[in-house]
Design an enzyme around this catalytic site. Structure first.
Site, mmCIF file in Angstrom:
data_model
loop_
_atom_site.group_PDB
_atom_site.id
_atom_site.type_symbol
_atom_site.label_atom_id
_atom_site.label_comp_id
_atom_site.label_asym_id
_atom_site.label_seq_id
_atom_site.Cartn_x
_atom_site.Cartn_y
_atom_site.Cartn_z
ATOM 1 N N LYS A 132 0.822 -1.217 0.000
ATOM 2 C CA LYS A 132 0.000 0.000 0.000
ATOM 3 C C LYS A 132 0.851 1.259 0.000
ATOM 4 O O LYS A 132 0.603 2.183 -0.759
ATOM 5 C CB LYS A 132 -0.874 0.053 1.259
ATOM 6 C CG LYS A 132 -2.097 -0.780 1.207
ATOM 7 C CD LYS A 132 -2.839 -0.670 2.523
ATOM 8 C CE LYS A 132 -2.074 -1.343 3.622
ATOM 9 N NZ LYS A 132 -1.966 -0.814 4.888
ATOM 10 N N ARG B 95 -8.614 0.820 9.471
ATOM 11 C CA ARG B 95 -8.310 -0.554 9.858
ATOM 12 C C ARG B 95 -9.452 -1.180 10.650
ATOM 13 O O ARG B 95 -9.486 -2.389 10.845
ATOM 14 C CB ARG B 95 -7.044 -0.591 10.713
ATOM 15 C CG ARG B 95 -5.769 -0.582 9.894
ATOM 16 C CD ARG B 95 -4.628 -0.472 10.854
ATOM 17 N NE ARG B 95 -3.399 -1.047 10.401
ATOM 18 C CZ ARG B 95 -2.427 -0.347 9.806
ATOM 19 N NH1 ARG B 95 -2.599 0.919 9.530
ATOM 20 N NH2 ARG B 95 -1.296 -0.935 9.482
ATOM 21 N N ARG C 202 11.195 -7.960 4.807
ATOM 22 C CA ARG C 202 11.452 -6.602 4.325
ATOM 23 C C ARG C 202 12.376 -5.848 5.298
ATOM 24 O O ARG C 202 12.467 -6.194 6.467
ATOM 25 C CB ARG C 202 10.154 -5.822 4.118
ATOM 26 C CG ARG C 202 9.522 -5.308 5.385
ATOM 27 C CD ARG C 202 8.356 -4.441 5.038
ATOM 28 N NE ARG C 202 7.623 -4.054 6.232
ATOM 29 C CZ ARG C 202 6.476 -3.409 6.201
ATOM 30 N NH1 ARG C 202 5.910 -3.102 5.068
ATOM 31 N NH2 ARG C 202 5.882 -3.077 7.325
ATOM 32 N N ARG D 169 12.060 -3.632 10.911
ATOM 33 C CA ARG D 169 11.254 -2.717 11.725
ATOM 34 C C ARG D 169 10.862 -3.422 13.021
ATOM 35 O O ARG D 169 10.673 -4.639 13.025
ATOM 36 C CB ARG D 169 9.974 -2.409 10.931
ATOM 37 C CG ARG D 169 9.586 -0.977 10.962
ATOM 38 C CD ARG D 169 8.501 -0.727 9.958
ATOM 39 N NE ARG D 169 7.184 -1.094 10.452
ATOM 40 C CZ ARG D 169 6.061 -0.836 9.779
ATOM 41 N NH1 ARG D 169 6.111 -0.245 8.613
ATOM 42 N NH2 ARG D 169 4.901 -1.185 10.272
ATOM 43 N N ARG E 223 -0.635 -8.638 13.748
ATOM 44 C CA ARG E 223 -1.161 -7.696 12.753
ATOM 45 C C ARG E 223 -2.035 -8.406 11.717
ATOM 46 O O ARG E 223 -3.032 -7.864 11.264
ATOM 47 C CB ARG E 223 -0.005 -6.949 12.070
ATOM 48 C CG ARG E 223 0.565 -5.876 12.983
ATOM 49 C CD ARG E 223 1.946 -5.497 12.597
ATOM 50 N NE ARG E 223 1.985 -4.702 11.396
ATOM 51 C CZ ARG E 223 3.062 -4.583 10.622
ATOM 52 N NH1 ARG E 223 4.172 -5.221 10.926
ATOM 53 N NH2 ARG E 223 3.031 -3.820 9.569
HETATM 54 P P1 AMP Z 1 1.669 0.629 9.366
HETATM 55 O O1 AMP Z 1 2.940 1.374 9.193
HETATM 56 O O2 AMP Z 1 0.557 1.191 8.497
HETATM 57 O O3 AMP Z 1 1.811 -0.851 9.204
HETATM 58 O O4 AMP Z 1 1.175 0.877 10.876
HETATM 59 C C1 AMP Z 1 1.994 0.521 11.980
HETATM 60 C C2 AMP Z 1 1.174 0.362 13.250
HETATM 61 O O5 AMP Z 1 0.479 1.595 13.546
HETATM 62 C C3 AMP Z 1 0.066 -0.674 13.204
HETATM 63 O O6 AMP Z 1 0.539 -1.969 13.408
HETATM 64 C C4 AMP Z 1 -0.831 -0.185 14.329
HETATM 65 O O7 AMP Z 1 -0.259 -0.480 15.581
HETATM 66 C C5 AMP Z 1 -0.777 1.311 14.171
HETATM 67 N N1 AMP Z 1 -1.847 1.847 13.280
HETATM 68 C C6 AMP Z 1 -1.656 2.421 12.068
HETATM 69 N N2 AMP Z 1 -2.844 2.816 11.544
HETATM 70 C C7 AMP Z 1 -3.795 2.497 12.426
HETATM 71 C C8 AMP Z 1 -5.231 2.634 12.445
HETATM 72 N N3 AMP Z 1 -5.901 3.184 11.433
HETATM 73 N N4 AMP Z 1 -5.896 2.184 13.507
HETATM 74 C C9 AMP Z 1 -5.232 1.633 14.536
HETATM 75 N N5 AMP Z 1 -3.895 1.460 14.581
HETATM 76 C C10 AMP Z 1 -3.175 1.883 13.545
#
Ligand code: AMP
Length: 221
Positions: free
Chosen positions: A17, A95, A135, A167, A178
């Site tokens: 994404k 999400r 990754r 990460r 996740r």
């Molecule tokens: P990402 O970089 O998009 O994978 O997001 C990293 C982490 O941020 C996720 O694993 C969640 O802990 C938190 N997070 C990001 N976006 C959301 C959302 N819309 N709702 C809840 N938690 C989020």
């Protein structure tokens, strides 16, 4: 652009994404709003929420919707002051079902509901797990190196030569969490958009270029 283009991107962790969002942002001169990026910036503040964000995100758990909603509203309010803006991309904000509903409310509020495209980049659970465990992230410039195609061979960052690391939330236990969150919480979001006939589905198990081409085709329709 009279009706600002709003793209909402959905997809399991590792679906690419972020990569597609950046390509789209460049092509259409859109503002990129990634929830993960904004949360990672926010958690640098050493206050109570900053500290809690660190713990919650390290475990791969979802951040409460009220925090998400507040951060997004602040960003949208900022964008409203930019009349020449072409539009923006929302990556990772929907999400949980309640977040999708809140986003619909905010797009109504800010009068941005006319040209919204909701795109799901689909990959299997196995592909998602493989891509995330493998990754890397550049320690120096922060660039993400996806585990696909030519990138698999890189030992150092291809942009700055920096050290490549994983990460903190890309560890197997956090990844499993996740993926579970995605199944339990994000699938209802997908159904919500599908029922409304607004969901555009893209096969994410192709090269970055072909996924991008497919997205562009659907945007032309
Ligand atoms: P990402 O970089 O998009 O994978 O997001 C990293 C982490 O941020 C996720 O694993 C969640 O802990 C938190 N997070 C990001 N976006 C959301 C959302 N819309 N709702 C809840 N938690 C989020």
């Amino acid at each position: 652009m009279k009706n600002k283009l709003v793209i909402i991107l959905l997809g399991p962790p590792g679906s690419g994404k972020g990569t597609q969002a950046k390509l789209l942002a460049k092509k259409f001169k859109l503002e990129y709003l990634g929830s993960g990026n904004i949360l990672r910036q926010r958690r640098k503040k050493g206050n109570f929420t900053g500290k809690r964000l660190k713990e919650v995100m390290r475990r791969g758990e979802l951040v409460p919707s009220f925090v998400i909603s507040r951060l997004l509203t602040d960003k949208l309010e900022e964008l409203k002051n930019r009349p020449r803006l072409n539009g923006f991309i929302l990556d990772g904000w929907t999400r949980i079902l309640v977040e999708a509903e809140l986003i619909d409310e905010s797009l109504d509020w800010y009068e941005w509901q006319k040209n919204v495209k909701i795109i799901l980049i689909n990959i299997s659970d196995k592909e998602s797990f493989d891509r995330l465990t493998k990754r890397k992230n550049c320690k120096d410039c922060g660039r993400f190196i996806p585990w696909i195609g030519e990138f698999k061979k890189l030992k150092r960052c291809d942009k700055c030569g920096g050290l490549l690391i994983s990460r903190a939330d890309d560890k197997p236990k956090a990844i499993k969490k996740r993926l579970e969150e995605f199944k339990e919480e994000t699938k209802p979001v997908i159904d919500y958009y599908k029922k409304q006939g607004r969901l555009i589905k893209i096969n994410g198990e192709q090269s970055i270029e072909n996924v991008f081409k497919d997205i562009l085709k659907t945007l032309k329709k």
